[in-house]
Design an enzyme around this catalytic site. Structure first.
Site, PDB file in Angstrom:
ATOM      1  N   GLU A  14       0.839  -1.203   0.000  1.00 42.19           N
ATOM      2  CA  GLU A  14       0.000   0.000   0.000  1.00 42.19           C
ATOM      3  C   GLU A  14       0.877   1.257   0.000  1.00 42.19           C
ATOM      4  O   GLU A  14       1.904   1.309   0.670  1.00 42.19           O
ATOM      5  CB  GLU A  14      -0.900   0.026   1.242  1.00 42.19           C
ATOM      6  N   PHE A  37       0.534   5.857  -0.204  1.00 44.19           N
ATOM      7  CA  PHE A  37      -0.389   7.002  -0.126  1.00 44.19           C
ATOM      8  C   PHE A  37       0.155   8.148  -0.983  1.00 44.19           C
ATOM      9  O   PHE A  37       1.366   8.272  -1.160  1.00 44.19           O
ATOM     10  CB  PHE A  37      -0.588   7.456   1.328  1.00 44.19           C
TER      11      PHE A  37
END
Length: 596
Positions: free
Chosen positions: A21, A23
């Protein structure tokens, strides 16, 4: 490809998988650095990545842009977060539409946190109130096009019974509304996680659960993240880490072992879980250390399904063939061909009339700023100094040339000495590949494609050369019937000794249960399209310098007078044969130049 399809495929092959993941950063430079890092970390072998959606939706456009870049240019399957926070229905629909156009098939639907500065969460006018409303909307508008994920919270297992059961009911309602898999929030207490998974299954929820794993990077970062999410920290973690809280390296080293043990317990707990989702925090080292500690080695077939980087946008997914000329400028190739919409036999358009885009936009600018270019290449004022730069690049001592967006590939090291010698003899090489005769598809240097296959390559060279040296070279090449070549000048006058109008496959693979795959070719029309770019990149290099400088003059003159040549040796059994005519012609030319 949907995440659930990837998970099912890994289940069938009984292999452990992992994903990352990221951001969206707050600055343009941060974004470029992150995209470079995602590209690098692709080599760690994640099956997919996901991109978060900032609380309050401030970075929503950036998320969509990152999804587009990761699907199209990095060529990695991407899951897009989508929150209800500050998102009227219209904005949600735009985000979903853009995701679909980018080829993204996976969405993590969240209610999201309250916007910055607000204590309580509230829906915007025309927005969604709960995560389940977003799930229902996506299903209603897009059918089963997207895999939809939701968040799971293992720590709900520690709530009072009534509250815990209510949360489980909410999760079951979301699943019944059309959710395909669950990402869990980060956790460090494996016992709590196992209890929660068993409770989820007991509630009749059978979809895949993907555990969220947060590497421990620093003591302060660990404290901040766990207090923010109110994560339960086992006492063993505190006891092991706290004595070293002032030493980040030690915290990372111990934390890696603790989290790796946690991962092993999860994978060995007979929960039917064979994958791990790493919350990277946009950092590389902690995730890399964790994978190494777990001995999770990237599979060639995951990171290299074809010898070149695939684009996963809807129109390009079926693309299986590319000309070799853009091997070092993938982004430029995709940019110049992004409007093509036909793929007969896995390839864009009719080879006799390909619609290559004009030389604009990304198409033809060298990657380096003027300052970086001067640092890299100095101020060459003689042909010998220019040739030496090319030779230094081939042996890995120079990180870039105007024609190459990255360092030489690993396979170039196999022929680096021959390439360096070619450059010293006057052949300025900009692209190459060695001959390969049946390397296993899992080979660390040459491998690509599905397992248990074999891959082959014809030796290939592409270079700039002065007219007199070219004349000598061709006289030697004519003596070897296995060599085919194309010669072109800046004006576009083309010469060749090939009698075939069709493409020449220079890379192919043989795999169980498949037809022979031929992903890389050499052919005339695309070479002519590449020619404009190749010469223009040289002129761009010249323009780094002041117009009257010796560097600008010699580089510009070379681009005006040199020929661009590509050579294929069609006997892939004889790895060294392609170099012989170059060495012979080069020595002969040097002797003539010295007046002997």
């Amino acid at each position: 490809m949907k995440v659930t399809q990837k998970i099912a495929q890994c289940e069938r092959e009984n292999k452990i998988w992992w994903s990352f993941e990221y951001f969206p950063p707050r600055t343009a430079q941060g974004l470029q650095n992150l995209l470079d890092r995602i590209e690098r970390m692709r080599g760690l072998g994640p099956e997919f990545i996901d991109i978060t959606w900032n609380a309050g939706g401030r970075t929503s456009e950036l998320t969509a842009e990152m999804v587009k870049t990761c699907q199209g240019l990095v060529g990695i399957e991407t899951c897009m977060h989508l929150t209800c926070t500050n998102m009227p229905k219209e904005k949600v629909d735009i985000a979903l539409r853009e995701a679909k156009v980018s080829g993204c098939r996976n969405v993590l639907a969240l209610r999201g946190d309250p916007p910055m500065g607000k204590e309580e969460w509230e829906a915007v006018e025309g927005g969604f109130v709960h995560g389940i409303d977003l799930v229902r909307h996506i299903r209603r508008e897009y059918g089963d096009y997207f895999d939809i994920a939701v968040a799971g919270f293992p720590q709900h297992q520690t709530l009072p019974t009534e509250e815990r059961d209510l949360e489980m009911r909410y999760l079951k309602e979301k699943v019944d509304a059309g959710v395909n898999f669950i990402f869990t929030q980060m956790f460090y207490d494996v016992d709590v996680f196992i209890d929660w998974v068993n409770a989820v299954r007991a509630a009749g929820i059978t979809i895949p659960i993907v555990p969220g794993i947060a590497p421990i990077q620093t003591w302060n970062g660990f404290q901040r993240a766990t207090s923010l999410a109110q994560t339960i920290i086992p006492q063993t973690f505190q006891d092991a880490l706290e004595p070293h809280k002032a030493n980040d390296e030690k915290v990372r080293e111990i934390g890696t072992k603790l989290v790796a043990d946690m991962c092993r317990r999860i994978l060995n707990a007979n929960l039917g879980i064979h994958g791990l989702h790493f919350y990277t925090m946009n950092l590389e080292k902690g995730t890399r250390m964790l994978l190494e500690e777990l001995n999770l080695v990237p599979r060639v077939e995951t990171i290299k399904p074809l010898p070149w980087r695939q684009s996963l946008t809807p129109t390009r997914r079926q693309e299986t063939i590319r000309p070799i000329f853009w091997a070092n400028r993938t982004k430029s190739y995709i940019s110049r061909t992004e409007n093509w919409d036909e793929y007969p036999n896995g390839r864009f358009g009719d080879s006799r009339s390909p619609a290559y885009g004009e030389l604009d936009g990304y198409g033809v600018s060298i990657k380096q700023s003027r300052e970086d270019a001067l640092k890299l290449w100095g101020q060459p004022s003689t042909f010998a100094e220019i040739a030496d730069l090319f030779a230094q690049f081939c042996i890995g001592k120079l990180s870039a040339l105007p024609w190459s967006d990255q360092k030489p590939s690993t396979e170039t090291s196999i022929i680096s000495e021959q390439l360096a010698r070619m450059n010293s003899l006057g052949f300025l090489t900009i692209n190459s590949q060695p001959a390969v005769n049946g390397a296993k598809s899992s080979d660390k240097v040459f491998g690509w494609g599905p397992r248990n296959g074999y891959v082959y390559q014809k030796a290939y060279l592409e270079f700039f050369v002065k007219p007199a040296l070219l004349t000598l070279l061709l006289s030697h090449i004519e003596r070897d019937s296995n060599i085919t070549y194309y010669v072109i000048n800046k004006r576009g006058d083309l010469r060749t000794n090939t009698h075939s109008e069709g493409p020449n496959a220079v890379t192919w693979g043989v795999f169980p249960g498949k037809e022979i795959v031929q992903p890389t070719i050499v052919e005339a029309v695309s070479f002519m399209a590449w020619k404009d770019e190749a010469f223009e990149l040289g002129q761009q290099w010249a323009r780094v310098y002041d117009p009257d400088s010796p560097s600008a003059k010699i580089i510009s003159e070379l681009m005006d007078s040199c020929y661009l040549v590509n050579v294929v040796h069609n006997d892939f059994h004889d790895a060294g044969a392609i170099f012989k005519p170059f060495f012979q012609a080069g020595e002969e030319y040097a002797t003539q130049a010295n007046g002997h």
